[in-house]
Design a protein around this motif. Sequence first.
Motif, PDB file in Angstrom:
ATOM      1  N   ARG A 120      85.704 -32.665  78.813  1.00 42.69           N
ATOM      2  CA  ARG A 120      85.712 -33.682  77.685  1.00 42.69           C
ATOM      3  C   ARG A 120      85.721 -32.719  76.039  1.00 42.69           C
ATOM      4  O   ARG A 120      86.348 -32.766  75.220  1.00 42.69           O
ATOM      5  N   GLU A 121      84.530 -31.687  76.103  1.00 48.96           N
ATOM      6  CA  GLU A 121      84.411 -31.139  74.802  1.00 48.96           C
ATOM      7  C   GLU A 121      85.283 -29.882  74.835  1.00 48.96           C
ATOM      8  O   GLU A 121      85.884 -29.633  73.571  1.00 48.96           O
ATOM      9  N   ILE A 122      85.834 -29.532  75.893  1.00 51.45           N
ATOM     10  CA  ILE A 122      86.788 -28.461  75.995  1.00 51.45           C
ATOM     11  C   ILE A 122      88.078 -29.122  75.184  1.00 51.45           C
ATOM     12  O   ILE A 122      88.757 -28.684  74.349  1.00 51.45           O
ATOM     13  N   VAL A 181      76.949 -27.896  66.561  1.00 53.97           N
ATOM     14  CA  VAL A 181      78.314 -28.762  67.068  1.00 53.97           C
ATOM     15  C   VAL A 181      79.089 -27.614  67.621  1.00 53.97           C
ATOM     16  O   VAL A 181      79.134 -26.110  67.443  1.00 53.97           O
ATOM     17  N   GLU A 182      79.947 -28.148  68.384  1.00 57.17           N
ATOM     18  CA  GLU A 182      80.809 -27.454  69.449  1.00 57.17           C
ATOM     19  C   GLU A 182      81.591 -26.245  68.725  1.00 57.17           C
ATOM     20  O   GLU A 182      82.020 -25.215  69.055  1.00 57.17           O
ATOM     21  N   TYR A 183      82.333 -26.531  67.437  1.00 58.56           N
ATOM     22  CA  TYR A 183      83.115 -25.798  67.010  1.00 58.56           C
ATOM     23  C   TYR A 183      82.124 -24.837  66.106  1.00 58.56           C
ATOM     24  O   TYR A 183      81.785 -25.193  64.661  1.00 58.56           O
ATOM     25  N   TRP A 270      76.277 -21.728  75.589  1.00 64.46           N
ATOM     26  CA  TRP A 270      74.793 -22.055  75.120  1.00 64.46           C
ATOM     27  C   TRP A 270      74.809 -23.636  74.789  1.00 64.46           C
ATOM     28  O   TRP A 270      73.898 -24.030  75.094  1.00 64.46           O
ATOM     29  N   HIS A 271      75.786 -24.146  73.931  1.00 62.12           N
ATOM     30  CA  HIS A 271      75.842 -25.490  73.901  1.00 62.12           C
ATOM     31  C   HIS A 271      75.928 -26.187  74.878  1.00 62.12           C
ATOM     32  O   HIS A 271      75.216 -27.078  75.100  1.00 62.12           O
ATOM     33  N   HIS A 272      76.554 -25.835  76.048  1.00 59.78           N
ATOM     34  CA  HIS A 272      76.433 -26.495  77.292  1.00 59.78           C
ATOM     35  C   HIS A 272      75.367 -26.375  78.234  1.00 59.78           C
ATOM     36  O   HIS A 272      75.153 -27.329  78.977  1.00 59.78           O
ATOM     37  N   ALA A 274      72.768 -26.181  76.714  1.00 57.90           N
ATOM     38  CA  ALA A 274      71.665 -27.369  76.169  1.00 57.90           C
ATOM     39  C   ALA A 274      71.956 -28.739  76.580  1.00 57.90           C
ATOM     40  O   ALA A 274      70.970 -29.378  77.088  1.00 57.90           O
ATOM     41  N   HIS A 275      73.371 -29.046  76.734  1.00 62.26           N
ATOM     42  CA  HIS A 275      73.562 -30.498  77.321  1.00 62.26           C
ATOM     43  C   HIS A 275      73.013 -30.485  78.672  1.00 62.26           C
ATOM     44  O   HIS A 275      72.332 -31.414  79.100  1.00 62.26           O
ATOM     45  N   ALA A 276      73.143 -29.381  79.588  1.00 64.68           N
ATOM     46  CA  ALA A 276      72.831 -29.650  80.883  1.00 64.68           C
ATOM     47  C   ALA A 276      71.345 -29.637  81.064  1.00 64.68           C
ATOM     48  O   ALA A 276      70.620 -30.385  81.863  1.00 64.68           O
TER      49      ALA A 276
HETATM   50 ZN    ZN Z   1      78.511 -31.233  72.819  1.00 60.34          ZN
END
Ligand code: ZN
Length: 302
Positions: A120-122, A181-183, A270-272, A274-276
């Motif tokens: 989804r985030e990609i 945030v992702e971007y 690294w963002h992902h 964090a989610h995981a």
């Molecule tokens: Zn995210």
Amino acid sequence: MTNVVIPPALGPDDLGPDTSPVAYETDGAVAYVTLNRPDYRNAQNSVMTYSLDAAFGKAVDDASVKVIVLRANGKHFSAGHDIGTPERDFNTFYPNTATLHWDHTRQDGAALDSNQRLAREIEVYMGMCRRWRDIPKPVIAQVHGACIAGGLMLAWAADFIVASDDAFFSDPVARMGIPGVEYFAHAYVLGARRAKEILFTGQRFTAAQALDWGMVNHVVPRDELQAKVDEICAQMTEMPMQGLFLSKKAVNICEDQMGMRNAMDSVFGWHHFAHAANDADSGDSLGGMDAKSMKASAEKKG
Ligand code: ZN
């Protein structure tokens, strides 16, 4: 959530001056793409994101359009990604996919929870914003009111920002244990030290500060915002399309040579993480935070 009927995303032929969640109109060589979900402070659900994609595509395809303005109806530009409205549509798949990833709602063995989030985030967050950043026509973000987290992604993907003096900005997601945030353009649009300050504190910064730091190009009183943007558009539409397109490409190439694209890819990992990690710790990839608690934390401090 169960009784809410979420409308389908708009396609290019559905878009008009009053459509929601995204409105579209043209005036001469300028296309106005307007976030139009004001009851929810233009929080971005997937319907909005895919509708935005359709609107940008329409402007790119229209040979009479030279310049695109991204603006918003209501009191605020955007409160960010939708993490709590009744029309949050995290698990809805839209067939007009940008094909940056497979359907993130697919329930087969390859789509465990974490894969779905990544897919989804990609597609919906990082991928869309990157594509919009490379739209072959100039895009001006016209920002007023709140421009928070995912709102920054939209404004940063534009070529430059014109803000009203009541605009304010923040990326508070470190409160969720997430590194921005992702971007992840933070260090490029703010400079490393300002980026760290706004990330570490989660605090709002004003239009005047954003101007001082070079993140926005102009700050004007709210009632002069549209006129200022239109004045800049009038200067730009005098230029030949090839000159605009290639100038944009040239600067974007420089940003990429300065490492922005590669840095984003690396930080996205690294963002992902964090989610995981949040998911593993608490079963919630947002670390137990939602729109309400994020707002309450911001107000307590700010
Ligand atoms: Zn995210």
